[in-house]
Design an enzyme around this catalytic site. Structure first.
Site, mmCIF file in Angstrom:
data_model
loop_
_atom_site.group_PDB
_atom_site.id
_atom_site.type_symbol
_atom_site.label_atom_id
_atom_site.label_comp_id
_atom_site.label_asym_id
_atom_site.label_seq_id
_atom_site.Cartn_x
_atom_site.Cartn_y
_atom_site.Cartn_z
ATOM 1 N N TRP A 91 -18.636 18.478 10.368
ATOM 2 C CA TRP A 91 -17.934 17.806 9.204
ATOM 3 C C TRP A 91 -17.971 18.431 7.861
ATOM 4 O O TRP A 91 -19.140 18.732 7.571
ATOM 5 C CB TRP A 91 -18.057 16.271 8.902
ATOM 6 C CG TRP A 91 -17.429 15.601 9.996
ATOM 7 C CD1 TRP A 91 -16.808 15.962 10.984
ATOM 8 C CD2 TRP A 91 -17.704 13.990 10.253
ATOM 9 N NE1 TRP A 91 -16.138 15.034 12.021
ATOM 10 C CE2 TRP A 91 -16.885 13.752 11.303
ATOM 11 C CE3 TRP A 91 -18.280 13.255 9.479
ATOM 12 C CZ2 TRP A 91 -17.142 12.540 11.846
ATOM 13 C CZ3 TRP A 91 -18.226 12.051 9.783
ATOM 14 C CH2 TRP A 91 -17.718 11.371 11.007
ATOM 15 N N THR A 101 0.924 -1.152 -0.036
ATOM 16 C CA THR A 101 0.105 0.168 -0.143
ATOM 17 C C THR A 101 0.752 1.303 -0.028
ATOM 18 O O THR A 101 2.093 1.086 0.585
ATOM 19 C CB THR A 101 -0.680 0.396 1.382
ATOM 20 O OG1 THR A 101 0.003 -0.156 2.492
ATOM 21 C CG2 THR A 101 -1.876 -1.186 1.289
ATOM 22 N N LYS A 106 -12.928 19.217 10.264
ATOM 23 C CA LYS A 106 -14.061 19.478 11.314
ATOM 24 C C LYS A 106 -13.954 20.711 11.865
ATOM 25 O O LYS A 106 -13.087 21.127 12.640
ATOM 26 C CB LYS A 106 -13.485 18.474 12.774
ATOM 27 C CG LYS A 106 -14.000 16.857 12.153
ATOM 28 C CD LYS A 106 -13.717 16.146 13.459
ATOM 29 C CE LYS A 106 -13.889 14.667 12.861
ATOM 30 N NZ LYS A 106 -12.483 13.983 12.727
ATOM 31 N N GLU A 162 -6.082 -2.950 -0.871
ATOM 32 C CA GLU A 162 -6.651 -4.132 -0.112
ATOM 33 C C GLU A 162 -7.830 -4.758 -0.518
ATOM 34 O O GLU A 162 -8.277 -5.702 -0.109
ATOM 35 C CB GLU A 162 -7.034 -3.533 1.377
ATOM 36 C CG GLU A 162 -5.808 -3.113 2.061
ATOM 37 C CD GLU A 162 -5.341 -1.560 1.976
ATOM 38 O OE1 GLU A 162 -5.620 -1.257 0.954
ATOM 39 O OE2 GLU A 162 -4.821 -1.273 2.970
HETATM 40 P P1 AMP Z 1 -4.779 2.860 -2.965
HETATM 41 O O1 AMP Z 1 -4.753 1.637 -2.119
HETATM 42 O O2 AMP Z 1 -3.597 3.636 -3.055
HETATM 43 O O3 AMP Z 1 -5.402 2.617 -4.213
HETATM 44 O O4 AMP Z 1 -5.891 4.045 -2.281
HETATM 45 C C1 AMP Z 1 -7.120 3.848 -1.824
HETATM 46 C C2 AMP Z 1 -7.990 4.958 -1.556
HETATM 47 O O5 AMP Z 1 -7.935 5.870 -2.586
HETATM 48 C C3 AMP Z 1 -9.343 4.712 -1.001
HETATM 49 O O6 AMP Z 1 -9.274 4.105 0.444
HETATM 50 C C4 AMP Z 1 -9.806 6.064 -1.061
HETATM 51 O O7 AMP Z 1 -9.693 6.873 -0.092
HETATM 52 C C5 AMP Z 1 -9.208 6.484 -2.283
HETATM 53 N N1 AMP Z 1 -10.019 6.211 -3.711
HETATM 54 C C6 AMP Z 1 -10.059 5.354 -4.397
HETATM 55 N N2 AMP Z 1 -11.076 5.486 -5.494
HETATM 56 C C7 AMP Z 1 -11.885 6.403 -4.916
HETATM 57 C C8 AMP Z 1 -12.937 7.145 -5.531
HETATM 58 N N3 AMP Z 1 -13.499 6.654 -6.714
HETATM 59 N N4 AMP Z 1 -13.194 8.280 -4.809
HETATM 60 C C9 AMP Z 1 -12.756 8.836 -3.878
HETATM 61 N N5 AMP Z 1 -11.655 8.241 -3.038
HETATM 62 C C10 AMP Z 1 -11.191 6.936 -4.072
#
Ligand code: AMP
Length: 543
Positions: A445, A185, A440, A330
């Site tokens: 929020w 990640t 916040k 994940e």
């Molecule tokens: P990663 O594991 O680097 O792909 O990051 C995942 C995170 O990206 C998620 O937990 C979200 O916070 C953000 N994310 C992924 N897709 C979206 C989406 N369509 N809209 C908003 N946030 C997103």
């Protein structure tokens, strides 16, 4: 009583075998690191993946040993993927945009036995190789190159290695639960953590990806995965494309708008996948070049919230349907995809358009809920209004991180995503924020995503990020960081006035800061943490 049907393990090797048997002449176009184009096909990819499996076998690795790749989206990288996972090893894709210390940490944590790298990463590999005690073989993903050999005497060359190998290899009949690939990640806090996918989770995820209400992959499609193969396996595209028999265009390292427009037009791409910053660049380049992006029927946007103005631009200017999706490393990554239902088609166009702003609803195989806290003690209402901690479970969702022997899930088996969201009664989920990015203000929020969506719709703004800045009275207040479009003279007052009537007055940012560039991380997402470090105290200075 057990059913009388055949059992076949769900294996990654069966995907490449299927593509080789039924879609052998389907084109795989690849842009190399030097900009040249290689024309291959599923048949050739399969043969070379078997040749590479023979190479790996000659290295005498044990089953489940890790083999790392540090490479762009190209045909050789694709071949190594199938060769590694198909032969029972674990394909560890690494994000080359990480800092060298993070790369060293990840490679050593994974105990990688070989490191395969694109020519462009030679200097990077040379700079870290002495800190990688477990790597037994370094393989340059290219033809023999004397200069590289001189600079790096122990390096092996991919083309030379596979040249002498047979294209015959019997894929082992593995247990479908065995690990197939590994991805770390982004690690915004602490060390990056590894997510270890299995053959079963990957094949089931591919089925779900191809569904018409997901990414709708078919053998009539030509897919352009702009999302890198080192970012959650290019969202599983290389696996799903083999399952559906799609043609693919692998864009290599040049991901600027103009290069992508050229690939789309030249190879008649029908469906492309990437993060919003990529599409912003593509829209600008297509407008400048006058391209109509005629072949592009759909584009999938995920990884960060897709601004509604972007959906509108693709539809109005290019007749392209934008599919918004949400997921994370994940979750393999598909969690939800935004596709309408039959009942929505009766709504007028603007109501349908409203619905498209959600991140989407889950396909069969995953389940989502919102909860009052991270531990999932109380499930909150599916009313489209209540915001809670988004949790997820399913066939391709992580249960525990690699090398960490504790479950990462709640007591009742759900993974807490760290995102805040609403879910309506049909399961359409809307992300309000990462829980850590929510603002916040005086106990209320404010969603940074909502504020960003409004600002990016302004015609003279190219890129934005909204962060929480510390405030003496309200604890936190929103501050908008914006990059203007070229030669724009737009002012702070104009941008703040643009918010009027679009959002409650108390939610309008306190300040706009114009910058020349907004920092993005290895996966193309805005680095809000860095922006908070720079601008997080800016409102204290003016108090
Ligand atoms: P990663 O594991 O680097 O792909 O990051 C995942 C995170 O990206 C998620 O937990 C979200 O916070 C953000 N994310 C992924 N897709 C979206 C989406 N369509 N809209 C908003 N946030 C997103």
């Amino acid at each position: 009583m057990i059913g009388n049907m055949m059992f076949q393990p769900l294996l990654i090797s069966s995907l490449i075998e299927h593509a080789a048997t039924y879609h052998a002449d389907t084109a795989i176009i690849s842009k190399n690191t030097d900009g040249s184009i290689t024309h291959s096909s599923w048949g050739n990819i399969a043969k070379n993946s078997k040749r590479f499996a023979n190479v790996l076998q000659s290295f005498d690795f044990a089953v489940s040993d890790r083999v790392a790749t540090l490479a762009w989206n190209n045909h050789r990288h694709l071949e190594t993927w199938y060769g590694i996972s198909g032969s029972g090893l674990i394909c560890h894709t690494i994000n080359p945009r990480l800092f060298p210390e993070q790369l060293t940490y990840i490679i050593n944590d994974a105990n990688d036995k070989a490191l395969i790298f694109d020519k462009t990463f030679l200097n990077l590999v040379l700079s870290i190789k002495d800190s990688l005690p477990y790597i037994e073989h370094f393989i340059c993903l290219d033809a023999y190159d004397e200069k590289i050999q001189n600079a790096f005497p122990e390096v092996l060359f991919y083309d030379e290695l596979i040249e002498s190998q047979s294209a015959h290899f019997d894929w082992p009949e593995l247990d479908e639960s065995k690990a197939s690939s590994l991805c770390y990640t982004s690690g915004t806090t602490g060390h990056p953590k590894g997510v270890l996918y299995s053959h079963r989770s990957t094949v089931l995820h591919s089925y779900a990806t191809c569904l018409p209400d997901s990414f709708n992959f078919s053998a009539k499609d030509c897919i352009l995965p702009v999302v890198p193969m080192f970012h959650v396996n290019a969202w599983g595209t290389p696996y799903a494309a083999a399952m559906a028999g799609c043609s693919m265009v692998l864009p290599g390292p040049m991901l600027d708008g103009a290069s992508l427009v050229q690939l789309i037009d030249q190879y008649q791409v029908t469906n492309a996948l990437g993060v919003p910053t990529i599409w912003q660049g593509l829209l600008t380049a297509a407008r400048q070049s006058g391209s109509q992006l005629k072949s592009l029927q759909r584009n999938v946007v995920g990884g960060a919230a897709c601004p509604p103005s972007m959906v509108q631009a693709f539809k109005d200017e290019f007749q392209c349907e934008t599919i918004h999706a949400w997921g994370m490393t994940e979750t393999s990554p598909m969690g939800v995809v935004n596709q309408l239902k039959a009942k929505h088609l009766k709504l007028d166009e603007s109501a349908q358009f409203e619905l498209r702003f959600a991140q989407g609803r889950p396909p069969f195989g995953v389940n989502i809920r919102i909860s009052d806290d991270e531990k999932g003690r109380t499930e909150l209402a599916r009313d489209g209004q209540t915001t809670g901690h988004l949790q997820i479970k399913g066939h391709w969702i992580v249960e525990s991180y690699f090398n960490q022997f504790t479950n990462t899930v709640t007591e009742d088996g759900w993974f807490d995503t760290g995102d805040m969201a609403t879910i309506d009664q049909d399961g359409y989920m809307v992300i309000s924020d990462r829980s850590k990015d929510l603002i916040k203000s005086g106990g209320e929020w404010i969603s940074s995503v909502e504020l960003e969506n409004i600002a990016i719709a302004h015609p003279e703004i190219d890129m934005v990020a909204v962060i929480a800045a510390t405030h003496l009275k309200w604890d936190e207040r929103p501050v908008l960081i914006a990059k203007k479009s070229a030669s724009s003279q737009v002012t702070e007052d104009t941008i703040l006035a643009f918010y009027t009537d679009k959002i409650a007055k108390w939610q309008i940012p306190d300040k706009v800061i114009f910058v020349d560039s907004i920092p993005v991380g290895g996966t193309g997402k805005v680095l809000k943490k860095d922006l908070r470090e720079i601008y997080g105290s800016i409102l204290l200075a003016v108090e």
